[in-house]
Motif scaffolding. Structure first.
Motif, PDB file in Angstrom:
ATOM      1  N   PRO A 188     -48.671  -5.416  30.067  1.00 48.31           N
ATOM      2  CA  PRO A 188     -49.552  -4.369  30.617  1.00 48.31           C
ATOM      3  C   PRO A 188     -50.869  -4.239  29.899  1.00 48.31           C
ATOM      4  O   PRO A 188     -51.673  -3.396  30.266  1.00 48.31           O
ATOM      5  CB  PRO A 188     -48.713  -3.095  30.415  1.00 48.31           C
ATOM      6  N   GLY A 189     -51.116  -5.089  28.903  1.00 51.23           N
ATOM      7  CA  GLY A 189     -52.401  -5.047  28.210  1.00 51.23           C
ATOM      8  C   GLY A 189     -52.254  -4.536  26.794  1.00 51.23           C
ATOM      9  O   GLY A 189     -52.395  -5.301  25.851  1.00 51.23           O
ATOM     10  N   ALA A 190     -51.938  -3.265  26.636  1.00 48.71           N
ATOM     11  CA  ALA A 190     -51.790  -2.699  25.295  1.00 48.71           C
ATOM     12  C   ALA A 190     -50.670  -3.424  24.574  1.00 48.71           C
ATOM     13  O   ALA A 190     -49.568  -3.560  25.102  1.00 48.71           O
ATOM     14  CB  ALA A 190     -51.480  -1.205  25.369  1.00 48.71           C
ATOM     15  N   SER A 191     -50.933  -3.913  23.380  1.00 45.75           N
ATOM     16  CA  SER A 191     -49.992  -4.823  22.742  1.00 45.75           C
ATOM     17  C   SER A 191     -50.081  -4.792  21.215  1.00 45.75           C
ATOM     18  O   SER A 191     -49.068  -4.835  20.534  1.00 45.75           O
ATOM     19  CB  SER A 191     -50.281  -6.231  23.283  1.00 45.75           C
ATOM     20  N   VAL A 192     -51.303  -4.656  20.668  1.00 51.89           N
ATOM     21  CA  VAL A 192     -51.440  -4.689  19.207  1.00 51.89           C
ATOM     22  C   VAL A 192     -51.954  -3.342  18.708  1.00 51.89           C
ATOM     23  O   VAL A 192     -52.802  -2.725  19.350  1.00 51.89           O
ATOM     24  CB  VAL A 192     -52.381  -5.840  18.756  1.00 51.89           C
ATOM     25  N   ALA A 193     -51.420  -2.904  17.579  1.00 48.44           N
ATOM     26  CA  ALA A 193     -51.839  -1.611  17.027  1.00 48.44           C
ATOM     27  C   ALA A 193     -51.975  -1.695  15.511  1.00 48.44           C
ATOM     28  O   ALA A 193     -51.463  -2.622  14.881  1.00 48.44           O
ATOM     29  CB  ALA A 193     -50.825  -0.525  17.377  1.00 48.44           C
ATOM     30  N   ILE A 194     -52.685  -0.709  14.958  1.00 49.86           N
ATOM     31  CA  ILE A 194     -52.725  -0.519  13.512  1.00 49.86           C
ATOM     32  C   ILE A 194     -52.509   0.967  13.206  1.00 49.86           C
ATOM     33  O   ILE A 194     -52.892   1.824  13.990  1.00 49.86           O
ATOM     34  CB  ILE A 194     -54.067  -0.978  12.876  1.00 49.86           C
ATOM     35  N   CYS A 195     -51.866   1.220  12.073  1.00 48.93           N
ATOM     36  CA  CYS A 195     -51.697   2.607  11.617  1.00 48.93           C
ATOM     37  C   CYS A 195     -52.425   2.824  10.303  1.00 48.93           C
ATOM     38  O   CYS A 195     -52.114   3.745   9.550  1.00 48.93           O
ATOM     39  CB  CYS A 195     -50.222   2.959  11.482  1.00 48.93           C
ATOM     40  N   ASP A 196     -53.412   1.958  10.025  1.00 52.61           N
ATOM     41  CA  ASP A 196     -54.160   2.063   8.769  1.00 52.61           C
ATOM     42  C   ASP A 196     -54.920   3.381   8.658  1.00 52.61           C
ATOM     43  O   ASP A 196     -55.260   3.814   7.557  1.00 52.61           O
ATOM     44  CB  ASP A 196     -55.149   0.892   8.642  1.00 52.61           C
ATOM     45  N   PHE A 197     -55.208   4.023   9.823  1.00 54.10           N
ATOM     46  CA  PHE A 197     -56.008   5.255   9.798  1.00 54.10           C
ATOM     47  C   PHE A 197     -55.224   6.447  10.334  1.00 54.10           C
ATOM     48  O   PHE A 197     -55.782   7.389  10.861  1.00 54.10           O
ATOM     49  CB  PHE A 197     -57.309   5.029  10.580  1.00 54.10           C
ATOM     50  N   SER A 198     -53.909   6.354  10.227  1.00 61.81           N
ATOM     51  CA  SER A 198     -53.087   7.435  10.755  1.00 61.81           C
ATOM     52  C   SER A 198     -53.050   8.661   9.846  1.00 61.81           C
ATOM     53  O   SER A 198     -52.864   9.767  10.301  1.00 61.81           O
ATOM     54  CB  SER A 198     -51.668   6.929  11.041  1.00 61.81           C
ATOM     55  N   HIS A 199     -53.183   8.467   8.561  1.00 62.09           N
ATOM     56  CA  HIS A 199     -53.268   9.589   7.615  1.00 62.09           C
ATOM     57  C   HIS A 199     -54.028   9.124   6.380  1.00 62.09           C
ATOM     58  O   HIS A 199     -54.313   7.927   6.218  1.00 62.09           O
ATOM     59  CB  HIS A 199     -51.866  10.079   7.204  1.00 62.09           C
TER      60      HIS A 199
END
Lengths: 551, 187
Positions: A342-353
């Protein structure tokens, strides 16, 4: 004919209510599950973008309809307007499974910090941000149940910022499409920590349903092969098979019944023929969404509850939150679109907190495929919005534009709220929800920070031209990730329910949806709403088996 | 609404045998403003104007523009269905455009030079049209409406009356129907 008395009524067959229905009916309680919408199928709208839940131009493909439903919105300048579902419900659905039929199906756990926002960031002027009455560790077993019973594909071991877990996700993660692979590589070069987005979608056959075959029309659409897990194709069928759960569709609950001793005895609803009916039960669980749940509580006024049920201290409907979506776009020299949905596939949580000077943060990910109509509104600032230049942009760049975006965790604000309009009523004569208030001014700073990171990421991936779309801003929150309007807490003066979702002032009334969220995390909230469904449902079933009848 | 859509199969067959099926169906629609119109909602004159507006919003270049792809048909169809709430806005807005053009240029909008048409729409978009037909903000509001509806007609599914032969998907090099996995018959 009168309806037979049952043990439990659940209002709303979405992410929370569907789970509660399964927990209670499997435990042996007799249940009626109410849903204002109908059963939705893939063939209702097929791949028709204009009727999808995402573009919702001609209709909300998965409800609610424009003919019988409306809301009132009060805008920052003080003006108010009656709005229809396609105009301003922001993807809110109404069908069996509700938003879980047509969502993008990201399966995020909130982080440990999200449950301790006040401890982590302290008091922020103008915000009601607070710790939850439960910790991440309290909810962890419920997250696990949601992941295994509905089915999640992912691998948290690739995300160093993921909260601790007892058991891995049950299915392997999805492979990246071209755009996500480019972003994955770029993230590594920047020292970020990319990983595949966890999804409530089958990467391999699971739960009797087949694997995903990567449709471009996924977010905003039902799945043609049921590879996407919602409550409609997982827990609700289990509830129905137990023989203890009756699902009543096209049934609109209008009021919670209070008897002359001040006890809650059931609900009134309008059936599929718009006839007013009564259903009694020992326990009532409201899981109608962070907009419709407070509306129902506030519409249930009696001499015992003159301000609405649970509203003794004016907290019902308060702290309406959603997410301030923020990010950036990039145009590449070559095609980055390879039609692998569906497109969305890669993520980062480096800026989550733990971003200096910023409260919270959020994950960043590449975006779901935008179909041609939605893409026609995606242009750099100052670009033509129509005419030859606009058409040419569409032709040349549809396959060359990538977007990185994330749900910034908003500051809860007391005056961002749902109440009921004193004059406007819906088709059934029920006072409609009225939405008002503003986002916190600091949300813009957090959004700007995240958009800069998104733009940096796109540039590193090779984008030749980039621009930011900064979220937040003075406007109403809520919408597709609506939350927070019946906050759970230990102090009845500053919350609506206790830590089990039970309304403080009423022993047999529970809430089991995003309304409970004290804050909304920097993630899509569906898995957390499901986990809360397991928590509330599991608590009721456990107490019931010990003989507690919540009197 | 439902009744207007229903026409018995026998009646339809007998009409189509006479070779007048399409036209007859439309003129039988009790919601038509004028029995002589080719459209469901629009008058013929309004249809000509909407054609011209749609062509400005998505013009013909190396591929078909919105007019030839069926924008007017799309909007006309939706105004008798999901967009019934916009009927009065269209009637009022289209009239206001023509009256303003006749006052300022002594011509109808569609008779203006291409560049003059473009300028006119740019003024609408900016909210700068003057005259008694335009209450505050209505020029901008009506332009936005027709802009978004034209985009929907051209970039949405052909099942709604625009995007003839998937012209926009072809232009964007987007395979349609989708050929992976389970394929289905598209209507």
């Amino acid at each position: 004919m009168e309806n037979r008395h049952v043990n439990a009524i659940i209002v709303g067959a979405g992410a929370g209510g569907g789970v509660v229905a399964k927990e209670l009916s499997v435990a042996g309680l007799s249940v009626v599950l109410f849903e204002r919408g109908a059963w939705a199928t893939y063939d209702d709208i097929d791949t028709d973008e204009l009727n999808s839940q995402r573009a919702h131009a001609l209709s909300n493909g998965y409800g609610p309809d424009n003919v019988r439903n409306k809301r009132v919105k009060i805008y920052p300048d003080g003006s108010s307007k009656i709005v229809l579902p396609t105009e301003a419900y922001s993807n809110n659905a109404a069908c069996v499974g509700s938003g879980t039929v047509s969502y993008g199906a990201m399966a995020w756990r909130y982080m440990q910090e999200d449950f301790k926002l006040r401890t982590t960031y302290g008091h922020v002027e103008g915000s009601t941000l607070e710790d939850w009455p439960i910790s991440y560790e309290d909810l962890e077993p419920c997250y696990e149940k949601a992941e295994w019973e509905l089915g999640v594909a992912g691998d948290d071991s690739q995300n160093p910022f993921a909260p601790p877990r007892n058991k891995p996700q049950p299915m392997p993660p999805f492979s990246h499409n071209k755009e996500a692979q480019m972003l994955h590589d770029a993230a590594l070069r920047l020292g970020f920590h990319p990983f595949p987005i966890p999804m409530l979608r089958n990467s391999v056959p699971y739960g009797g349903r087949p694997a995903c075959y990567r449709m471009r029309t996924c977010a905003g659409f039902a799945c043609p092969v049921s590879a996407k897990a919602g409550t409609h194709n997982t827990v609700i069928p289990i509830a129905l098979e137990s023989g203890n759960c009756e699902l009543r569709i096209n049934s609109v609950v209008s009021e919670i019944i209070v008897n002359d001793q001040g006890k809650i005895t059931g609900i009134y609803y309008f059936d599929a023929n718009n006839k007013k009916q009564k259903q009694t039960a020992d326990i009532v669980i409201i899981a109608a969404s962070a907009t419709e749940t407070p509306r129902l509580l506030l519409n249930s006024k009696s001499k015992f509850f003159p301000k609405g049920i649970g509203n003794e201290n004016d907290w019902v409907g308060r702290n309406l939150q959603g997410h301030a979506y923020t990010g950036a776009f990039g145009i590449f020299n070559e095609d980055v679109f390879d039609d692998l949905g569906p497109g969305a596939s890669v993520a980062i949580c480096d800026f989550s907190h733990h971003n200096k000077g910023i409260m919270g943060g959020g994950m960043l990910a590449n975006e779901f495929i935008r179909m041609p109509y939605l893409f026609s509104d995606i242009r750099p600032p100052g670009a033509a919005r129509w005419g030859a230049e606009h058409k040419d942009f569409q032709r040349k760049n549809f396959k060359k534009v990538a977007q990185v975006i994330g749900p910034y965790q908003e500051h809860p604000v007391f005056d961002a709220r749902i109440d009921v309009d004193p004059l406007v009523k819906d088709f059934w004569g029920i006072p409609v929800a009225r939405l008002s208030g503003f986002r916190h001014e600091k949300d813009v700073e957090g959004c700007k920070f995240m958009s800069e990171k998104a733009e940096l990421w796109l540039k590193e991936a090779g984008a030749i031209y980039t621009w930011q779309n900064v979220g937040g801003g003075k406007g109403l929150s809520g919408g597709q990730h609506q939350a927070g309007t019946c906050r759970m807490g230990n102090d009845p003066k500053t919350s609506v329910t206790d830590k089990w979702g039970r309304v403080h002032s009423v022993p047999n009334l529970f809430i089991a949806d995003g309304s409970l969220h004290v804050n909304n995390g920097g993630f899509n909230p569906a898995l957390t709403i499901m986990a809360l469904g397991y928590r509330v449902g599991g608590y009721i079933a456990g107490e019931w088996s010990k003989g507690n009848r919540f009197k | 609404m439902e009744n207007s859509k229903k026409i018995s199969r026998r009646k339809f067959l007998s009409l189509s045998l006479l070779g007048v099926g399409g036209v007859a169906l439309i003129s039988l629609n009790p919601f038509s403003k004028s029995t002589s119109s080719n459209w469901r909602f629009f008058t013929n004159d309004e249809g000509v104007l909407v054609d011209a507006l749609a062509e400005q919003i998505i013009p013909t270049d190396e591929s078909m523009g919105a007019r030839d792809a069926g924008a007017t048909n799309f909007i006309d169809k939706q105004l008798m269905g999901p967009y019934i709430r916009y009927q009065e806005t269209y009637r009022k807005g289209l009239k206001a455009i023509q009256e303003t053009c006749k006052t300022n240029f002594k011509k109808s909008f569609e008779a203006l030079e291409w560049e003059e048409q473009t300028k006119f729409l740019q003024s609408m978009e900016a909210g700068k049209i003057e005259g008694s037909n335009w209450e505050k903000g209505f020029d901008k509001e009506f332009f936005e409406l027709i802009r978004s509806h034209t985009m929907q007609s051209f970039y949405g599914s052909p099942r709604h009356g625009g995007n003839k032969n998937n012209v926009s998907y072809k232009m964007m090099r987007l395979d349609y129907p989708v050929i992976i996995g389970q394929n289905r018959y598209k209507v």
